[in-house]
Structure formats: structure tokens, C-alpha cells
Design a protein around this motif. Structure first.
Motif, PDB file in Angstrom:
ATOM      1  N   ARG A 109      19.712  -2.309   2.989  1.00 10.54           N
ATOM      2  CA  ARG A 109      21.060  -1.987   2.911  1.00 10.54           C
ATOM      3  C   ARG A 109      21.396  -0.437   2.597  1.00 10.54           C
ATOM      4  NH1 ARG A 109      22.974  -7.239  -0.837  1.00 10.54           N
ATOM      5  NH2 ARG A 109      23.164  -8.908   0.847  1.00 10.54           N
ATOM      6  N   ILE A 110      20.939  -0.114   1.671  1.00  7.44           N
ATOM      7  CA  ILE A 110      21.229   1.390   1.285  1.00  7.44           C
ATOM      8  C   ILE A 110      20.803   2.334   2.298  1.00  7.44           C
ATOM      9  CG2 ILE A 110      21.176   1.238  -1.055  1.00  7.44           C
ATOM     10  CD1 ILE A 110      18.610   2.318  -1.439  1.00  7.44           C
ATOM     11  N   ARG A 111      19.646   2.052   2.948  1.00  5.42           N
ATOM     12  CA  ARG A 111      19.495   2.891   4.456  1.00  5.42           C
ATOM     13  C   ARG A 111      20.271   3.070   5.380  1.00  5.42           C
ATOM     14  NH1 ARG A 111      12.977   0.955   4.889  1.00  5.42           N
ATOM     15  NH2 ARG A 111      11.988   2.596   3.681  1.00  5.42           N
ATOM     16  N   GLY A 112      20.924   1.585   5.643  1.00  8.08           N
ATOM     17  CA  GLY A 112      21.823   1.732   6.758  1.00  8.08           C
ATOM     18  C   GLY A 112      23.244   2.410   6.140  1.00  8.08           C
ATOM     19  N   ARG A 113      23.528   1.946   4.840  1.00 11.93           N
ATOM     20  CA  ARG A 113      24.725   2.458   4.283  1.00 11.93           C
ATOM     21  C   ARG A 113      24.784   4.152   3.954  1.00 11.93           C
ATOM     22  NH1 ARG A 113      29.350   0.230   2.322  1.00 11.93           N
ATOM     23  NH2 ARG A 113      30.318   1.351   0.337  1.00 11.93           N
ATOM     24  N   TYR A 114      23.606   4.541   3.464  1.00  7.32           N
ATOM     25  CA  TYR A 114      23.782   5.990   3.242  1.00  7.32           C
ATOM     26  C   TYR A 114      22.600   6.638   3.947  1.00  7.32           C
ATOM     27  CZ  TYR A 114      26.463   4.273  -0.656  1.00  7.32           C
ATOM     28  OH  TYR A 114      27.516   3.471  -1.435  1.00  7.32           O
ATOM     29  N   ALA A 121      15.825  15.038 -10.442  1.00  9.74           N
ATOM     30  CA  ALA A 121      17.096  14.436  -9.478  1.00  9.74           C
ATOM     31  C   ALA A 121      16.893  14.922  -8.186  1.00  9.74           C
ATOM     32  CB  ALA A 121      18.396  14.534 -10.047  1.00  9.74           C
ATOM     33  N   GLY A 122      17.490  14.062  -7.222  1.00 10.40           N
ATOM     34  CA  GLY A 122      17.646  14.582  -5.926  1.00 10.40           C
ATOM     35  C   GLY A 122      18.903  16.050  -5.917  1.00 10.40           C
ATOM     36  N   GLY A 123      18.527  16.697  -4.813  1.00  8.51           N
ATOM     37  CA  GLY A 123      19.605  17.753  -4.738  1.00  8.51           C
ATOM     38  C   GLY A 123      21.211  17.605  -4.652  1.00  8.51           C
ATOM     39  N   TYR A 124      21.490  16.169  -4.402  1.00 10.30           N
ATOM     40  CA  TYR A 124      22.641  15.730  -4.451  1.00 10.30           C
ATOM     41  C   TYR A 124      23.265  15.779  -5.697  1.00 10.30           C
ATOM     42  CZ  TYR A 124      25.903  13.677  -0.626  1.00 10.30           C
ATOM     43  OH  TYR A 124      26.624  13.550   0.282  1.00 10.30           O
ATOM     44  N   ALA A 125      22.489  15.717  -6.611  1.00 10.84           N
ATOM     45  CA  ALA A 125      23.036  16.008  -8.034  1.00 10.84           C
ATOM     46  C   ALA A 125      23.870  17.315  -8.332  1.00 10.84           C
ATOM     47  CB  ALA A 125      21.929  16.089  -9.387  1.00 10.84           C
ATOM     48  N   MET A 126      23.503  18.104  -7.358  1.00 12.42           N
ATOM     49  CA  MET A 126      24.612  19.439  -7.390  1.00 12.42           C
ATOM     50  C   MET A 126      25.455  19.648  -6.335  1.00 12.42           C
ATOM     51  SD  MET A 126      21.574  22.085  -8.918  1.00 12.42           S
ATOM     52  CE  MET A 126      22.757  22.968 -10.086  1.00 12.42           C
ATOM     53  N   TYR A 127      25.798  18.378  -5.891  1.00 12.05           N
ATOM     54  CA  TYR A 127      26.628  18.616  -4.577  1.00 12.05           C
ATOM     55  C   TYR A 127      28.121  19.286  -4.830  1.00 12.05           C
ATOM     56  CZ  TYR A 127      29.150  17.354  -0.232  1.00 12.05           C
ATOM     57  OH  TYR A 127      29.881  17.058   0.853  1.00 12.05           O
ATOM     58  N   ARG A 128      28.499  18.793  -6.093  1.00 12.93           N
ATOM     59  CA  ARG A 128      29.876  19.660  -6.469  1.00 12.93           C
ATOM     60  C   ARG A 128      29.808  21.324  -6.260  1.00 12.93           C
ATOM     61  NH1 ARG A 128      32.190  17.869 -12.039  1.00 12.93           N
ATOM     62  NH2 ARG A 128      34.058  19.212 -11.244  1.00 12.93           N
ATOM     63  N   HIS A 158      30.406   0.893  -4.513  1.00 15.29           N
ATOM     64  CA  HIS A 158      30.258   2.504  -4.821  1.00 15.29           C
ATOM     65  C   HIS A 158      30.898   3.109  -3.609  1.00 15.29           C
ATOM     66  CE1 HIS A 158      27.262   1.033  -7.683  1.00 15.29           C
ATOM     67  NE2 HIS A 158      27.350   2.305  -8.349  1.00 15.29           N
ATOM     68  N   THR A 159      31.596   4.245  -3.920  1.00 13.84           N
ATOM     69  CA  THR A 159      32.123   5.005  -2.752  1.00 13.84           C
ATOM     70  C   THR A 159      31.533   6.085  -2.423  1.00 13.84           C
ATOM     71  OG1 THR A 159      34.027   6.358  -2.406  1.00 13.84           O
ATOM     72  CG2 THR A 159      33.343   6.065  -4.474  1.00 13.84           C
ATOM     73  N   SER A 160      31.403   6.271  -0.824  1.00 17.06           N
ATOM     74  CA  SER A 160      30.472   7.318  -0.701  1.00 17.06           C
ATOM     75  C   SER A 160      31.144   8.714  -0.813  1.00 17.06           C
ATOM     76  CB  SER A 160      30.317   7.257   1.030  1.00 17.06           C
ATOM     77  OG  SER A 160      31.458   7.251   1.604  1.00 17.06           O
ATOM     78  N   ASP A 161      32.288   8.885  -1.201  1.00 13.82           N
ATOM     79  CA  ASP A 161      33.035  10.098  -1.824  1.00 13.82           C
ATOM     80  C   ASP A 161      32.460  10.735  -3.069  1.00 13.82           C
ATOM     81  OD1 ASP A 161      34.247   9.936   0.677  1.00 13.82           O
ATOM     82  OD2 ASP A 161      36.080   8.664  -0.148  1.00 13.82           O
ATOM     83  N   PRO A 204      29.429  11.678  -4.903  1.00 10.57           N
ATOM     84  CA  PRO A 204      28.094  12.407  -4.765  1.00 10.57           C
ATOM     85  C   PRO A 204      27.096  11.574  -5.948  1.00 10.57           C
ATOM     86  CG  PRO A 204      29.422  14.231  -4.612  1.00 10.57           C
ATOM     87  CD  PRO A 204      30.326  13.021  -5.161  1.00 10.57           C
ATOM     88  N   ALA A 205      27.575  11.612  -7.164  1.00  9.40           N
ATOM     89  CA  ALA A 205      26.799  10.892  -8.340  1.00  9.40           C
ATOM     90  C   ALA A 205      26.269   9.509  -8.215  1.00  9.40           C
ATOM     91  CB  ALA A 205      27.562  11.186  -9.516  1.00  9.40           C
ATOM     92  N   GLN A 206      27.622   8.669  -7.553  1.00  8.59           N
ATOM     93  CA  GLN A 206      27.426   7.251  -7.351  1.00  8.59           C
ATOM     94  C   GLN A 206      26.406   7.136  -6.223  1.00  8.59           C
ATOM     95  OE1 GLN A 206      31.194   5.559  -6.892  1.00  8.59           O
ATOM     96  NE2 GLN A 206      31.463   5.445  -9.225  1.00  8.59           N
ATOM     97  N   VAL A 207      26.455   7.894  -5.000  1.00 14.76           N
ATOM     98  CA  VAL A 207      25.561   7.842  -3.957  1.00 14.76           C
ATOM     99  C   VAL A 207      24.379   8.071  -4.422  1.00 14.76           C
ATOM    100  CG1 VAL A 207      25.106   9.168  -1.967  1.00 14.76           C
ATOM    101  CG2 VAL A 207      27.417   8.512  -2.312  1.00 14.76           C
ATOM    102  N   LEU A 208      23.999   9.209  -5.234  1.00 18.39           N
ATOM    103  CA  LEU A 208      22.457   9.334  -5.558  1.00 18.39           C
ATOM    104  C   LEU A 208      22.081   8.282  -6.522  1.00 18.39           C
ATOM    105  CD1 LEU A 208      20.473  11.420  -5.529  1.00 18.39           C
ATOM    106  CD2 LEU A 208      21.306  12.417  -7.746  1.00 18.39           C
ATOM    107  N   ALA A 209      23.002   7.738  -7.283  1.00 18.56           N
ATOM    108  CA  ALA A 209      22.529   6.890  -8.156  1.00 18.56           C
ATOM    109  C   ALA A 209      22.000   5.299  -7.356  1.00 18.56           C
ATOM    110  CB  ALA A 209      23.596   6.259  -9.059  1.00 18.56           C
ATOM    111  N   VAL A 210      22.802   5.112  -6.096  1.00 16.20           N
ATOM    112  CA  VAL A 210      22.247   4.130  -5.430  1.00 16.20           C
ATOM    113  C   VAL A 210      21.049   4.435  -4.661  1.00 16.20           C
ATOM    114  CG1 VAL A 210      22.882   2.774  -3.492  1.00 16.20           C
ATOM    115  CG2 VAL A 210      24.550   3.341  -5.299  1.00 16.20           C
ATOM    116  N   ILE A 211      21.066   5.830  -4.076  1.00 10.57           N
ATOM    117  CA  ILE A 211      19.739   6.079  -3.274  1.00 10.57           C
ATOM    118  C   ILE A 211      18.460   6.150  -3.990  1.00 10.57           C
ATOM    119  CG2 ILE A 211      18.870   8.114  -2.221  1.00 10.57           C
ATOM    120  CD1 ILE A 211      20.644   6.750  -0.411  1.00 10.57           C
ATOM    121  N   GLU A 212      18.520   6.455  -5.423  1.00 11.90           N
ATOM    122  CA  GLU A 212      17.378   6.543  -6.177  1.00 11.90           C
ATOM    123  C   GLU A 212      17.242   5.459  -6.750  1.00 11.90           C
ATOM    124  OE1 GLU A 212      17.642  10.301  -8.602  1.00 11.90           O
ATOM    125  OE2 GLU A 212      17.095  11.387  -6.843  1.00 11.90           O
TER     126      GLU A 212
END
Length: 380
Positions: A69-74, A110-117, A242-245, A247-255
Motif C-alpha cells: 500500500r505505501i509503495r503505491g501511495r507514496y 532518518a531519511g532526507g525527507y526529515a529535512m524537507y521543511r 496520514h496526509t501526504s502534505d 513530510p514528517a508523517q510521510v517519512l513515518a509511514v515510509i520508514e
């Protein structure tokens, strides 16, 4: 390499594959079948083992469904580049113009997305790049053991194969700062400047008081990988909330994939007295090793947020000594370059200041870029 370390690396390598749970579930199933085949006296034990195998198998299947699911969603927002039989994720946006490209690296593993802001602010005025270390974010697990020395080389390879061009300004927070200093030491010809955001000093691990949370980190990450592998994480199956908007939540799901925890468990073994003794000669950046590379050490003036370290020390004189040690040990990074300069973060901020004051961090990086533009270097 010691046999015990090889065994740990082999286990983490196995657990980093999301399908490993199904293979593990076969072990009690096979043992249960053997018990049942040996007669009535062992059938109860066999039944228990089959029940365990069924629970593990169902949990693993739940995890695999979640991974699908997460591969398809993110999907990866950037490029997946091959770095030698495995891929790393590189997200690069913005126009560099005449100034160097900025590469960000978060702390922990952590993944680079942790510094997305920070990336989102920076890409409006510079070329900004986020890289997922192997195992983190969208990157493949990569080989084990994970080491800072290996990841410094992988970072440089990923940037090159993604088509990014130096010179770079490397920006790293905490453990990511130690990694960026290692990358700069290996290829100073590709680096225009270095911004270390309260970087992790190896001396703090080698000579400082024991930090229980850091000592437990590899074990905790391994346990977390097992929980994920068998679908026991509370976020599993709830990615729709989780909302794709964010970044912290996206990374939490991906990881939630097991590779993230396994890679972290492997590399965080460096941050122990034994690990630093074993790998410190490759991990530490010593006095003068960065030559005249412009270097900014950005950190709080005091030890805001670090009270738990000192609360464990009862003697007031010893507590004061511990405080002095942690305040001064990170300053050693300034000695790595003849052009090192100290920058204090806003009052009241602690180690997590990149999340709390991202505008300040981008301004500091932007000020360094202005000094690293074309032509003769400006006074630093």
C-alpha cells in the motif's frame, strides 16, 4: 571482523527484507510438524508451535500488504540512482545559478525527507538536494554493516550518478553532521563549504559519560524492526489517515519498512565506546583535515534540552564537569579547518533547532553561499 559482529550483520541483513517474516514463520511450523510426527506425547507442543507459526505468518502477511500500500501511495518524489547494485533516493530541486548546490543530511539515521521543511524554503533561492542514506526513506537497504565511512562514499556516488554537479555546500545535523564532515574530508575538491548543525562529536562517545538512550539504540531499533516485520506497529494499516502534505508523517509511514530500523541498528553501533574504538579512525575528522574549507559550526550557546544527562550525576562538581565537557567537545570540529567559525542559534533553542527555527538555518546557509560564489573567496 569478529564472528559475533558478522552474525549480527547477517541477522540485520535478513530482517531488512520485508518478506523475511514469512521465512521465519516456517521455522516453528517445521518444528511443529516434527513434534507431531514423533507421536502423541508431543502433539500438544506441535500444536502450540503451529499456532505460533500461524500468528507470525499472519502478521508478516499484514506487513507485506502494508508495504504494498505505501509503495503505491507514496512513490519516490525524486530519482532512484544505482550506487553499485542497490539504489539511493535523491530529491533535487531549485536553480543553483552561480552558487554551489546545497545538500542536506538529517540526524539519527532518518531519511532526507526529515529535512524537507528546510529544503522547501531553500529551493526557492538555491539548488537544494535531499539524499536518503541506504535503508532510510525510499533508498534500498544496501550492504551491511552500515558505517559512516561507507555512507560518505555512497553519498558522493549518489550525487554524481544523479547528475548533480559540485561544488557543494554540505549541511548536516547531529549524526548527519558527522557524516557530512566525513564526505568533505574524502572529496574536498567537490566541497565549497560545510555547515554543521550541532554535529555529533566522536569524543563525546569515546570519553563522555554513558548515555543510556544511545547505548540502547541498536537494540531498540532491532526490536522495532521485528515489530514492523510482523505487523505490530500501531501505524501499520492506517496510512490512509496520514496526509501526504506533512513530510514528517510521510517519512513515518515510509520508514515502517524494516530496512529503516535495521540500517539504523547497524550504524548506531558505531556510537558506542566499542564502536568508536573499532571504527573511530575512519569516523572522526581530525584537526586540520579539512584544510581551509569554510566551515560553520551552528549550535546552541548552552545545553538546552539536555538535562537528563546531568540529572543522573549526583555530585554538583562532577555535574559541572560533565556540562563543560559537552559544551566544549563539539567545538573540536572548528579545529578541522583553518576557516572555521562559530554561529550560535537563537536563545532558548536546543539540539532540535533545525525543526524549530528553519528560517534561521536557511539564512545561515545562504550567508555561506554568498561567500562561496564565483570569483575570489570573500573574507570569512
Amino acid at each position: 571482523m569478529r564472528p559475533g559482529r558478522r552474525a549480527v550483520d547477517a541477522i540485520l541483513r535478513l530482517l531488512s527484507r520485508d518478506w523475511a517474516g514469512l521465512g521465519i514463520a516456517l521455522l516453528p511450523a517445521a518444528a511443529g510438524a516434527r513434534c507431531v510426527s514423533r507421536g502423541t506425547g508431543r502433539r500438544i507442543l506441535g500444536g502450540v508451535l503451529w499456532a505460533v507459526a500461524l500468528a507470525l505468518g499472519l502478521g508478516s502477511f499484514r506487513h507485506l500488504v502494508h508495504v504494498g500500500r505505501i509503495r503505491g501511495r507514496y512513490p519516490p518524489p525524486g530519482r532512484m540512482v544505482d550506487v553499485g547494485g542497490y539504489r539511493m533516493h535523491v530529491l533535487a530541486e531549485g536553480d543553483a545559478g552561480p552558487r554551489p548546490t546545497v545538500v542536506w543530511m538529517p540526524g539519527g539515521h532518518a531519511g532526507g525527507y526529515a529535512m524537507y521543511r528546510l529544503h522547501a524554503l531553500a529551493r526557492e533561492q538555491m539548488r537544494s538536494v535531499l539524499v536518503d542514506r541506504p535503508g532510510s526513506g525510499w533508498s534500498d537497504p544496501g550492504p551491511f554493516p552500515r558505517t559512516t565511512a561507507a555512507e560518505a562514499v555512497e553519498l558522493l556516488t549518489a550525487l554524481e550518478r544523479a547528475g548533480e554537479k559540485g561544488p557543494y555546500v554540505f549541511v548536516g545535523h547531529s549524526f548527519g553532521g558527522l557524516l557530512m564532515a566525513n564526505a568533505a574530508r574524502r572529496r574536498p575538491d567537490l566541497v565549497a563549504g560545510l555547515v554543521l548543525l550541532d554535529p555529533t562529536p566522536p569524543d563525546a562517545v569515546a570519553f563522555g559519560p554513558a548515555l543510556p538512550a544511545l547505548r540502547r539504540a541498536p537494540r531498540d531499533q532491532t526490536v522495532l524492526a521485528l515489530r514492523h516485520l510482523f505487523g505490530l506497529h500501531p501505524l501499520a494499516g492506517k496510512e490512509e489517515t496520514h496526509t501526504s502534505d506533512d513530510p514528517a508523517q510521510v517519512l513515518a509511514v515510509i520508514e515502517l519498512r524494516t530496512k529503516a530500523s535495521c540500517a539504523a541498528a547497524s550504524i548506531l553501533r558505531e556510537l558506542s565506546p566499542d564502536g568508536i574504538t573499532r571504527d573511530g579512525w575512519q569516523t572522526a575528522v581530525h584537526d586540520g583535515e579539512l584544510g581551509s574549507l569554510p566551515l560553520l559550526l551552528v549550535a546552541p550557546r548552552d545545553l538546552t534540552g539536555g538535562g537528563e544527562i546531568f540529572d543522573a550525576v549526583d555530585d554538583p562538581e562532577e555535574s559541572a564537569r560533565v556540562r563543560h565537557f559537552f559544551l566544549t567537545v563539539r567545538e573540536r570540529f572548528l579545529a578541522a579547518s583553518s576557516r572555521g567559525r562559530r554561529v550560535y542559534t537563537p536563545e532558548g533553542t536546543g539540539h532540535d533547532f533545525p525543526d524549530r527555527v528553519p528560517d534561521f538555518v536557511v539564512q545561515v546557509v545562504d550567508s555561506l553561499l554568498d561567500r562561496c560564489g564565483p570569483g575570489a573567496p570573500k573574507p570569512f
